[in-house]
Every structure is written in structure tokens, then in C-alpha cells.
Design an enzyme around this catalytic site. Structure first.
Site, mmCIF file in Angstrom:
data_model
loop_
_atom_site.group_PDB
_atom_site.id
_atom_site.type_symbol
_atom_site.label_atom_id
_atom_site.label_comp_id
_atom_site.label_asym_id
_atom_site.label_seq_id
_atom_site.Cartn_x
_atom_site.Cartn_y
_atom_site.Cartn_z
ATOM 1 C CD GLU A 51 -32.801 -74.000 28.329
ATOM 2 O OE1 GLU A 51 -31.624 -73.963 28.645
ATOM 3 O OE2 GLU A 51 -33.578 -72.961 28.511
ATOM 4 C CB CYS A 60 -41.496 -73.947 23.876
ATOM 5 S SG CYS A 60 -40.303 -72.260 23.609
ATOM 6 C CD GLU A 62 -45.498 -73.275 25.660
ATOM 7 O OE1 GLU A 62 -44.148 -73.715 25.792
ATOM 8 O OE2 GLU A 62 -45.629 -71.928 26.070
ATOM 9 C CB CYS A 98 -45.514 -72.211 21.367
ATOM 10 S SG CYS A 98 -44.067 -73.201 21.959
HETATM 11 N N1 THU Z 1 -40.024 -71.559 27.125
HETATM 12 C C1 THU Z 1 -40.832 -72.368 26.967
HETATM 13 O O1 THU Z 1 -40.474 -73.708 27.295
HETATM 14 N N2 THU Z 1 -42.156 -72.098 26.898
HETATM 15 C C2 THU Z 1 -42.503 -70.606 26.871
HETATM 16 O O2 THU Z 1 -43.658 -70.429 26.754
HETATM 17 C C3 THU Z 1 -41.364 -69.600 26.766
HETATM 18 C C4 THU Z 1 -40.115 -69.994 26.845
HETATM 19 C C5 THU Z 1 -38.327 -71.901 27.318
HETATM 20 C C6 THU Z 1 -37.781 -71.913 26.223
HETATM 21 C C7 THU Z 1 -36.332 -72.027 26.930
HETATM 22 O O3 THU Z 1 -35.819 -73.325 27.285
HETATM 23 C C8 THU Z 1 -36.513 -71.282 28.052
HETATM 24 O O4 THU Z 1 -37.964 -71.093 28.404
HETATM 25 C C9 THU Z 1 -36.132 -69.627 28.147
HETATM 26 O O5 THU Z 1 -36.363 -69.082 27.041
#
Ligand code: THU
Length: 135
Positions: A51, A60, A62, A98
Site C-alpha cells: 500500500e 495487490c 496477485e 488483477c
Molecule cells: N488486495 C489484494 O492484495 N488482493 C486482492 O485480491 C484484493 C485486495 C489488497 C489491496 C489493499 O492493499 C487491501 O487489499 C485492501 O483493499
């Protein structure tokens, strides 16, 4: 005759994803996500969410895993499987961005994530019908 593909070790992939989630940089959402991808060649790469205080820059788990694989292998990556976990053990399917990135490298990939009842296994084409390809 072609040999049947080896079965996917989902538990091993989940374990790698869990380990990756411990590395997440998620001070804003406190939602720690880990992903592991299995390539057609049988290699495994992992990633966590990263983040940023400028929220829209968040990456994310993935996509971190996929970009890590491309950085190591180059663009000839074929994704066979993806496993996604989160620190809260709640339902969490890959986001739309993703899905499109998984589709780019694995149009036949299978994705495992927490669904509403239990773990759910889905093909990427079920998760992303009509994925975009440059014509
Ligand atoms: N997030 C992921 O890393 N992968 C997902 O499939 C859904 C969301 C993360 C993004 C962000 O850092 C946090 O989850 C909240 O949205």
C-alpha cells in the site's frame, strides 16, 4: 501422446501465499494479502499487497507475484494456477485489475481463493469473461 499434467499442490501453494502475506505493507487497510502463482514450468512465485499513503498507488498481492515472476523469467510467463489468502480469513476474490493481469499471462489459469462458504476454485475465464486482448 502427451503426458497428463501433474496435479496442482494447492496446499503447498497456499502455504507460500500465507508466508507472503506476512510481508504485506498494509498499514492503511490492515488487510494483509498473499498470493502465490504456479507457472506452466512448475515454478512458484509469491507476492503481497504493497500500500501507499497515496492510496491509489496500492499494488495487490496477485499483481506483485506476477510482476515478480516477469522480472525473473521475462515475458514468456504462463500462469497455471494462482492461490490467494488474507490475514482475516474472509472471502476475498481477486479484484478486477488483477483478473485482467492474470488473464494476460494465464488465460487458462485456475484461481483458488476464499469464497463465501469455503475455498473456491474458478477458472480465470469464469472470473473474467471477455478478458481484454489487444486485437
Ligand atoms: N488486495 C489484494 O492484495 N488482493 C486482492 O485480491 C484484493 C485486495 C489488497 C489491496 C489493499 O492493499 C487491501 O487489499 C485492501 O483493499
Amino acid at each position: 501422446m502427451r503426458a497428463a499434467p501433474s496435479p496442482i499442490d494447492w496446499e503447498g501453494l497456499l502455504q507460500v501465499a500465507r508466508e507472503a502475506a506476512t510481508k504485506a505493507h498494509a498499514p492503511y487497510s490492515e488487510f494483509y494479502v498473499g498470493a502465490a502463482i504456479l507457472t506452466a514450468e512448475g515454478e512458484i512465485f509469491s507476492g503481497c499487497n504493497v500500500e501507499n499513503s497515496s492510496y491509489g498507488l496500492t499494488n495487490c498481492a496477485e499483481r506483485t507475484a506476477i510482476f515478480t515472476a516477469v522480472a525473473k523469467l521475462g515475458p514468456k510467463l504462463t500462469i497455471r494456477a494462482v492461490a490467494v489468502v488474507n490475514g482475516r480469513g474472509v472471502p476475498c476474490a481477486p479484484c478486477g485489475a488483477c483478473r485482467q493481469v492474470i488473464y494476460e499471462f494465464g488465460p487458462e489459469a485456475t484461481v483458488l481463493f476464499r469464497g463465501h462458504n469455503d475455498w473456491q476454485q474458478c477458472s480465470i475465464s469464469d472470473l473474467l469473461p471477455y478478458g481484454f486482448r489487444l486485437p
